[in-house]
Design a protein around this motif. Structure first.
Motif, PDB file in Angstrom:
ATOM      1  N   ARG A 106      58.973 102.150  61.023  1.00 50.45           N
ATOM      2  CA  ARG A 106      60.110 102.506  61.848  1.00 50.45           C
ATOM      3  C   ARG A 106      60.680 103.749  61.223  1.00 50.45           C
ATOM      4  O   ARG A 106      61.158 103.741  60.138  1.00 50.45           O
ATOM      5  CB  ARG A 106      61.163 101.412  61.843  1.00 50.45           C
ATOM      6  CG  ARG A 106      60.650 100.124  62.427  1.00 50.45           C
ATOM      7  CD  ARG A 106      60.523 100.268  63.919  1.00 50.45           C
ATOM      8  NE  ARG A 106      59.730  99.183  64.463  1.00 50.45           N
ATOM      9  CZ  ARG A 106      59.115  99.273  65.629  1.00 50.45           C
ATOM     10  NH1 ARG A 106      59.154 100.359  66.319  1.00 50.45           N
ATOM     11  NH2 ARG A 106      58.424  98.278  66.080  1.00 50.45           N
ATOM     12  N   ASN A 107      60.683 104.738  61.914  1.00 47.57           N
ATOM     13  CA  ASN A 107      61.303 105.968  61.500  1.00 47.57           C
ATOM     14  C   ASN A 107      60.300 107.063  61.283  1.00 47.57           C
ATOM     15  O   ASN A 107      60.113 107.570  60.203  1.00 47.57           O
ATOM     16  CB  ASN A 107      62.113 105.777  60.238  1.00 47.57           C
ATOM     17  CG  ASN A 107      63.202 106.792  60.226  1.00 47.57           C
ATOM     18  OD1 ASN A 107      63.251 107.599  61.132  1.00 47.57           O
ATOM     19  ND2 ASN A 107      64.044 106.756  59.258  1.00 47.57           N
ATOM     20  N   LEU A 108      59.709 107.425  62.301  1.00 43.90           N
ATOM     21  CA  LEU A 108      58.882 108.609  62.252  1.00 43.90           C
ATOM     22  C   LEU A 108      59.744 109.834  62.102  1.00 43.90           C
ATOM     23  O   LEU A 108      59.290 110.877  61.694  1.00 43.90           O
ATOM     24  CB  LEU A 108      58.072 108.732  63.534  1.00 43.90           C
ATOM     25  CG  LEU A 108      56.852 107.849  63.576  1.00 43.90           C
ATOM     26  CD1 LEU A 108      56.572 107.438  64.989  1.00 43.90           C
ATOM     27  CD2 LEU A 108      55.671 108.544  62.980  1.00 43.90           C
ATOM     28  N   LEU A 109      60.960 109.639  62.423  1.00 44.64           N
ATOM     29  CA  LEU A 109      61.847 110.774  62.477  1.00 44.64           C
ATOM     30  C   LEU A 109      61.908 111.605  61.219  1.00 44.64           C
ATOM     31  O   LEU A 109      61.800 112.824  61.296  1.00 44.64           O
ATOM     32  CB  LEU A 109      63.250 110.296  62.838  1.00 44.64           C
ATOM     33  CG  LEU A 109      64.316 111.362  62.755  1.00 44.64           C
ATOM     34  CD1 LEU A 109      63.962 112.497  63.699  1.00 44.64           C
ATOM     35  CD2 LEU A 109      65.657 110.769  63.079  1.00 44.64           C
ATOM     36  N   GLY A 122      63.731 118.777  64.340  1.00 40.87           N
ATOM     37  CA  GLY A 122      62.650 119.696  64.610  1.00 40.87           C
ATOM     38  C   GLY A 122      61.666 119.081  65.557  1.00 40.87           C
ATOM     39  O   GLY A 122      61.575 117.860  65.694  1.00 40.87           O
ATOM     40  N   LYS A 123      60.969 119.925  66.173  1.00 41.26           N
ATOM     41  CA  LYS A 123      59.962 119.426  67.094  1.00 41.26           C
ATOM     42  C   LYS A 123      58.860 118.756  66.304  1.00 41.26           C
ATOM     43  O   LYS A 123      58.337 119.318  65.346  1.00 41.26           O
ATOM     44  CB  LYS A 123      59.399 120.583  67.914  1.00 41.26           C
ATOM     45  CG  LYS A 123      58.471 120.122  69.013  1.00 41.26           C
ATOM     46  CD  LYS A 123      58.046 121.293  69.851  1.00 41.26           C
ATOM     47  CE  LYS A 123      57.173 120.829  71.000  1.00 41.26           C
ATOM     48  NZ  LYS A 123      56.776 121.944  71.865  1.00 41.26           N
ATOM     49  N   PRO A 124      58.526 117.585  66.702  1.00 38.15           N
ATOM     50  CA  PRO A 124      57.465 116.876  65.993  1.00 38.15           C
ATOM     51  C   PRO A 124      56.162 117.659  66.042  1.00 38.15           C
ATOM     52  O   PRO A 124      55.889 118.349  67.020  1.00 38.15           O
ATOM     53  CB  PRO A 124      57.339 115.565  66.771  1.00 38.15           C
ATOM     54  CG  PRO A 124      58.640 115.411  67.465  1.00 38.15           C
ATOM     55  CD  PRO A 124      59.122 116.791  67.764  1.00 38.15           C
ATOM     56  N   TYR A 145      64.550 114.726  68.591  1.00 35.47           N
ATOM     57  CA  TYR A 145      64.398 116.088  69.105  1.00 35.47           C
ATOM     58  C   TYR A 145      64.317 116.064  70.623  1.00 35.47           C
ATOM     59  O   TYR A 145      64.885 116.911  71.308  1.00 35.47           O
ATOM     60  CB  TYR A 145      63.123 116.708  68.539  1.00 35.47           C
ATOM     61  CG  TYR A 145      62.676 117.964  69.266  1.00 35.47           C
ATOM     62  CD1 TYR A 145      63.204 119.207  68.933  1.00 35.47           C
ATOM     63  CD2 TYR A 145      61.736 117.886  70.286  1.00 35.47           C
ATOM     64  CE1 TYR A 145      62.798 120.350  69.605  1.00 35.47           C
ATOM     65  CE2 TYR A 145      61.319 119.023  70.957  1.00 35.47           C
ATOM     66  CZ  TYR A 145      61.845 120.251  70.622  1.00 35.47           C
ATOM     67  OH  TYR A 145      61.436 121.372  71.282  1.00 35.47           O
ATOM     68  N   TYR A 146      63.620 115.079  71.122  1.00 37.64           N
ATOM     69  CA  TYR A 146      63.406 115.031  72.562  1.00 37.64           C
ATOM     70  C   TYR A 146      64.616 114.507  73.312  1.00 37.64           C
ATOM     71  O   TYR A 146      64.675 114.609  74.520  1.00 37.64           O
ATOM     72  CB  TYR A 146      62.167 114.185  72.882  1.00 37.64           C
ATOM     73  CG  TYR A 146      60.896 114.859  72.472  1.00 37.64           C
ATOM     74  CD1 TYR A 146      60.418 115.954  73.177  1.00 37.64           C
ATOM     75  CD2 TYR A 146      60.184 114.435  71.359  1.00 37.64           C
ATOM     76  CE1 TYR A 146      59.261 116.598  72.794  1.00 37.64           C
ATOM     77  CE2 TYR A 146      59.014 115.065  70.969  1.00 37.64           C
ATOM     78  CZ  TYR A 146      58.562 116.141  71.690  1.00 37.64           C
ATOM     79  OH  TYR A 146      57.411 116.783  71.302  1.00 37.64           O
ATOM     80  N   ARG A 147      65.505 113.925  72.563  1.00 36.06           N
ATOM     81  CA  ARG A 147      66.720 113.475  73.222  1.00 36.06           C
ATOM     82  C   ARG A 147      67.523 114.678  73.711  1.00 36.06           C
ATOM     83  O   ARG A 147      68.094 114.684  74.781  1.00 36.06           O
ATOM     84  CB  ARG A 147      67.562 112.648  72.249  1.00 36.06           C
ATOM     85  CG  ARG A 147      68.605 111.788  72.896  1.00 36.06           C
ATOM     86  CD  ARG A 147      69.487 111.144  71.844  1.00 36.06           C
ATOM     87  NE  ARG A 147      68.729 110.456  70.807  1.00 36.06           N
ATOM     88  CZ  ARG A 147      68.333 109.205  70.880  1.00 36.06           C
ATOM     89  NH1 ARG A 147      68.641 108.506  71.950  1.00 36.06           N
ATOM     90  NH2 ARG A 147      67.645 108.654  69.910  1.00 36.06           N
TER      91      ARG A 147
END
Length: 358
Positions: free
Chosen positions: A95-98, A134-136, A171-173
């Motif tokens: 949990r947490n690729l972020l 940042g953009k993944p 980022y996509y949010r």
DNA sequence: CGGCAACTAAACATTA
DNA sequence: CTAATGTTTAGTTGCC
């Protein structure tokens, strides 16, 4: 589904500049505090994936030593069969690729990070959250793949994919809606994903469910791992002055993660490679021997990874192992996983070997 | 410079 | 009808 199933070419992933590193930023997902010990403070931790080899319910074919075949950075040839490529169920554990992406941009002043070719996006989160969105580095295919794989049923509606991506990568949010179009475009265009009609008995919303075509799964996984490697080995966080600054201020800092693969063996010294240029180079750590022995009873068996958190607090760096075991690693200057790391590795073996309370 | 993959935008059709 | 979903085409970008 009228998609033909010719094997997709692997996406050309640009090679890291330092091909001998086996560092890996590990994906982690938003809600996994379970493996994080309560002390010392460590809020943003970056889990470390320790792939090892177990069969798993989600892995139709028992995976072989995961990274051993995929360490293209080490020059190893890719495995010809897909056994080692089939397990992505670590996503369920992670949990947490972020942190993986934003941390790449934590330094607006670090030219070394800018040199990584990452887009710079320091836009604050919508809720005052992390200011480093940042953009993944993942392609949309990889994102979709991860989303689907992270779902319990291994299938998701488009909306579910959106949600996973947004939840995992804020980022996509904040991004405009164009990426959703790209997601749909990718789903339609890519042969890797197939559409499944919903059960009409279940009113579950619009559209179909999407799943990963099994035959393309290894390729997707391979691409994902390559992305993983390349973006990790490009980044020299510990040499990043900002990181050290943060350390001086005592704030927990997301650190590089270490992907330990193939040689975590209690008998064999782990071939750790102290590297003054890189944070940690754990070439390989074998888990598979123990893993093979204990695969059936180990609750981690289907994860493919063991989760570690590697973080920095004050002057110390900690390698947090599952089960509240943690090690403080020496300094921020050169992180060298030596005896302690091997001890940690040994602990991992214990865990992998059934030490996990469950 | 060409090829390729990925991304992006847009138009349009279908469906709930 | 509307919005979400799915398909397709085309242009752009970056890398090799």
């Amino acid at each position: 589904m009228d998609k033909d199933h010719a094997l997709p070419p692997l996406s050309p992933i640009q090679s890291p500049g330092t091909p001998c590193k086996n560092l890996a930023l590990s994906p982690s997902l938003p809600h996994s505090s379970a493996t994080v010990p309560s002390s010392p403070p460590l809020s943003p931790t970056t889990p470390v994936c320790l792939p090892y080899t177990h069969s798993s319910p989600s892995c139709p074919t028992p995976p072989q030593p995961f990274l051993a075949h995929t360490s293209h950075c080490l020059g190893s040839p890719l495995s010809s069969d897909q056994d080692d490529l089939t397990c992505l169920s670590w996503l369920h554990q992670r949990r947490n690729l972020l942190p993986m992406q934003p941390l790449l941009k934590t330094s607006s002043s670090s030219s070394s990070l800018l040199a990584c070719g990452e887009p710079q996006d320091l836009t604050p989160g919508p809720q005052g959250g992390p200011a480093t969105l940042g953009k993944p580095p993942y392609s949309f295919s990889s994102l979709i793949f991860m989303a689907i794989e992270d779902s319990p049923e291994k299938q998701l509606p488009v909306k579910g994919i959106y949600e996973w991506i947004v939840n995992t990568f804020p980022y996509y949010r904040a991004a405009s809606g164009g990426w959703r179009n790209s997601v749909r475009h990718n789903l339609s265009l890519s042969k890797s994903f197939c559409r499944i009609s919903r059960d009409k008995n279940k009113s579950g919303g619009k559209g179909s469910l999407w799943c990963v075509c099994p035959e393309y799964r290894p390729a997707l996984l391979e691409v994902l791992k390559k992305t993983h490697y390349c973006h990790s080995s490009n980044i020299n966080l510990l040499n990043n002055p900002v990181l050290q600054e943060a350390a001086d201020f005592g704030s927990p800092v997301i650190c590089e993660t270490v992907e330990i693969s193939d040689h975590l063996s209690s008998s064999e010294p782990c071939s750790l490679t102290p590297d003054h240029e890189e944070l940690v180079a754990i070439e390989s750590v074998t888990l598979h021997e123990e893993a093979e022995k204990e695969g059936e009873k180990d609750p981690l068996a289907d994860s493919g990874y063991i989760e570690l958190h590697y973080y920095q607090y004050n002057q110390y760096q900690y390698l947090v192992l599952p089960g509240d075991t943690e090690l403080d690693l020496e300094t921020v200057e050169i992180l060298q996983l030596d005896a302690e790391a091997q001890e940690a590795a040994g602990s991992l073996l214990d865990l992998a070997g059934g030490g996990h309370s469950g």
